[in-house]
Design a protein around this motif. Sequence first.
Motif, short mmCIF file in Angstrom:
data_model
loop_
_atom_site.label_atom_id
_atom_site.label_comp_id
_atom_site.label_asym_id
_atom_site.label_seq_id
_atom_site.Cartn_x
_atom_site.Cartn_y
_atom_site.Cartn_z
N VAL A 402 42.75 33.78 28.98
CA VAL A 402 42.69 32.32 28.89
C VAL A 402 44.08 31.73 28.69
CG1 VAL A 402 40.34 32.31 27.99
CG2 VAL A 402 42.27 32.32 26.39
N SER A 403 45.05 32.55 28.30
CA SER A 403 46.42 32.08 28.10
C SER A 403 47.30 32.31 29.33
CB SER A 403 47.05 32.79 26.89
OG SER A 403 46.30 32.57 25.72
N PHE A 404 46.69 32.75 30.45
CA PHE A 404 47.42 33.03 31.69
C PHE A 404 48.48 34.11 31.49
CE2 PHE A 404 50.79 31.43 34.88
CZ PHE A 404 50.32 32.25 35.88
N ILE A 405 48.05 35.23 30.92
CA ILE A 405 48.92 36.40 30.80
C ILE A 405 48.24 37.54 31.56
CG2 ILE A 405 50.02 38.02 29.21
CD1 ILE A 405 50.09 35.81 27.13
N SER A 406 48.60 37.67 32.84
CA SER A 406 47.97 38.66 33.71
C SER A 406 48.16 40.08 33.20
CB SER A 406 48.54 38.55 35.13
OG SER A 406 48.42 37.24 35.63
N GLU A 407 49.23 40.30 32.46
CA GLU A 407 49.55 41.65 32.00
C GLU A 407 48.47 42.23 31.09
OE1 GLU A 407 53.51 39.65 32.90
OE2 GLU A 407 51.55 39.10 32.09
N GLY A 408 47.53 41.41 30.62
CA GLY A 408 46.45 41.93 29.80
C GLY A 408 45.59 42.95 30.51
N ALA A 409 45.66 42.98 31.85
CA ALA A 409 44.87 43.95 32.62
C ALA A 409 45.65 45.22 32.93
CB ALA A 409 44.40 43.31 33.93
N ILE A 410 46.93 45.28 32.56
CA ILE A 410 47.76 46.42 32.93
C ILE A 410 47.24 47.75 32.35
CG2 ILE A 410 50.03 47.47 32.49
CD1 ILE A 410 51.29 44.82 33.15
N PRO A 411 46.82 47.82 31.07
CA PRO A 411 46.34 49.12 30.57
C PRO A 411 45.18 49.67 31.40
CG PRO A 411 46.72 47.60 28.76
CD PRO A 411 46.85 46.80 30.02
N PHE A 412 44.32 48.81 31.91
CA PHE A 412 43.20 49.25 32.74
C PHE A 412 43.69 49.73 34.10
CE2 PHE A 412 41.68 46.05 29.79
CZ PHE A 412 40.56 46.64 29.24
N ALA A 413 44.63 48.99 34.70
CA ALA A 413 45.16 49.36 36.00
C ALA A 413 45.96 50.66 35.93
CB ALA A 413 46.05 48.24 36.54
N ALA A 414 46.63 50.89 34.80
CA ALA A 414 47.40 52.13 34.66
C ALA A 414 46.46 53.34 34.60
CB ALA A 414 48.26 52.07 33.40
N ALA A 415 45.29 53.18 33.99
CA ALA A 415 44.35 54.29 33.86
C ALA A 415 43.52 54.52 35.12
CB ALA A 415 43.42 54.04 32.67
N ASP A 416 43.27 53.48 35.90
CA ASP A 416 42.41 53.59 37.08
C ASP A 416 42.93 52.63 38.14
OD1 ASP A 416 40.39 54.14 38.82
OD2 ASP A 416 38.77 53.29 37.61
N PRO A 417 44.06 52.96 38.79
CA PRO A 417 44.78 51.98 39.60
C PRO A 417 43.98 51.38 40.75
CG PRO A 417 46.15 53.90 39.18
CD PRO A 417 44.76 54.24 38.71
N TRP A 418 43.45 52.21 41.64
CA TRP A 418 42.94 51.61 42.88
C TRP A 418 41.68 50.80 42.65
CZ3 TRP A 418 38.43 51.98 45.61
CH2 TRP A 418 37.56 53.04 45.33
N ARG A 419 40.81 51.23 41.74
CA ARG A 419 39.59 50.47 41.49
C ARG A 419 39.90 49.12 40.85
NH1 ARG A 419 38.36 55.76 40.87
NH2 ARG A 419 36.47 56.52 41.91
N ILE A 420 40.78 49.13 39.86
CA ILE A 420 41.11 47.90 39.15
C ILE A 420 41.89 46.95 40.05
CG2 ILE A 420 42.31 46.91 37.17
CD1 ILE A 420 39.77 48.52 36.50
N ILE A 421 42.90 47.47 40.76
CA ILE A 421 43.73 46.61 41.60
C ILE A 421 42.92 46.02 42.75
CG2 ILE A 421 45.69 46.58 43.18
CD1 ILE A 421 47.09 48.53 41.30
N LEU A 422 42.07 46.85 43.39
CA LEU A 422 41.23 46.34 44.48
C LEU A 422 40.33 45.21 43.97
CD1 LEU A 422 40.01 46.46 47.32
CD2 LEU A 422 38.47 48.26 46.50
N SER A 423 39.69 45.44 42.84
CA SER A 423 38.81 44.42 42.27
C SER A 423 39.58 43.16 41.91
CB SER A 423 38.11 44.98 41.02
OG SER A 423 37.39 46.16 41.32
N SER A 424 40.76 43.34 41.35
CA SER A 424 41.59 42.21 40.93
C SER A 424 42.03 41.38 42.13
CB SER A 424 42.81 42.71 40.16
OG SER A 424 43.71 41.66 39.88
#
Length: 504
Positions: A402-424
């Motif tokens: 809600v604060s417009f900080i996209s980096e909050g999703a980075i820990p998830f993308a680091a653990a499962d890159p293609w699924r998270i990035i594709l969905s994002s």
Amino acid sequence: MKLVAVTSCPTGIAHTYMAAEALEQAGKAAGHDVQVETQGAAGSTPLDPAVVAAADGVIYAADLEVKDKGRFAGKPFVDVGVKKAVHDAPGVIAAAVAAVEAGVPASAGPAPAAPATKVDRDAGAGTKVRQWLMTGVSYMIPFVAAGGILIALSFMLAQLAWGGAEGAIEVTGVDATTVVAAFDPLSLQHWAVILLKTGQLSFGFLVPVLSGFIAYAIADRPGLVPGFVGGAAAGFVGAGFLGGLVTGFLAGFVALWISRWNVPKGVRGIMPVVVIPLLSSAIVGITMLVLIGRPIASAMTGLTNWLNGLSGANLVLMGVILGAMMGFDLGGPINKVAYTFAVTGLATEGLQPGAVQYQVMAAVMAAGMVAPLALALATTVRKQLFTHAEQENGKAAWLLGVSFISEGAIPFAAADPWRIILSSVVGSSVTGALTMAFGSTLVAPHGGLWVLPLIGNPLGFVAAVAIGTVVTALLVVVLKTFKHDPLVAADRAADDQALAAQAA
């Protein structure tokens, strides 16, 4: 062991604090005491000298030059980028422990007197260019944020002062000089004009600051003067942010070249005070004003006319592209390109309320909020698909989203890159397109839902974010449902063992 760390990122907002938390948690898990000093946008509270003195080693997780680095002289250290600490905090802790065991002392010197930046001198050309650009952008953003919010407040006040939506247009046509000369503190119209002019003045620093600090990143302090002069020249001829980019690089390399001249000893003392700023400013200023300013100004005019001419399906397509860029690398270079494009568009002269540039800014911010919110939602509705650490990160991602900080999703993308990035990418593209289709606008370059009163068509904006969030969360859940994750399986096994022990 007792370790101290310093974290910082170019914007000083998200990665700085995420890296600090990751290092503290990883250190605790490994049995070490880690205390972190965050050198972020809000300033920093220095570590207690006693803590520094007692530390066995130091971790620099920083993309900017560490302030007061001399405090850590003589202590073993590791020096990594801030993203390394976010993505692989246990590895950074292990490297610090290894450095302590090897007993390699740090060669920390005094802190730089000028504003901080950090460019890896051994990096490739592409990486250096990105670091130079990000240095300029990081110092530019506060000016844009302040100016954008002041202008948005001016438009809101003008609607009250003139009694309708047309007030936001009326205020742009008032002569600020006349209002300043006969300012009436009881007049809402006068306050609207004053706020608008103050915001425009803040925007006026955008190009010089961008140019000056790109040059500073290249040439250190000798680049500041020609960088600012070149940026001012770019603004004078109408070359805008494109001109600022050009003069930033030109000033940096010219100042670096002159500073390396082999001059007599008697001249060395006046080189940084007179010779370098004089010659470099003359070269950069004349080049922009006489040679390259007009072609760049024509390009900027063409870009502005092209944006203003977009409508309907073309605007929606632009929203799709910008949304995909915002969702692709979650605060990385591609994300920053889209964000910088939107931010610099805000500084275009003569913008009227509802301009395409304001729609672009709204689409970019809405799309940038989707990934962290979607991961927060996914970890809430399908906890069993995520590890305990990811579930905790999901709780924090609500606020980051809600604060417009996209980096909050980075820990998830680091653990499962293609699924998270594709969905994002899919969900962010949907949000970007819908924001354009709904005609939402935004003058403030940051803030997320906290600046909702400053957003044009706020209901459409919120709806676009909500729809993109649901799309991304749904894709994440579907893709993860058909994946065997050993970490999640291990978490479940540990839960089963704990429940069995409690039952026994």
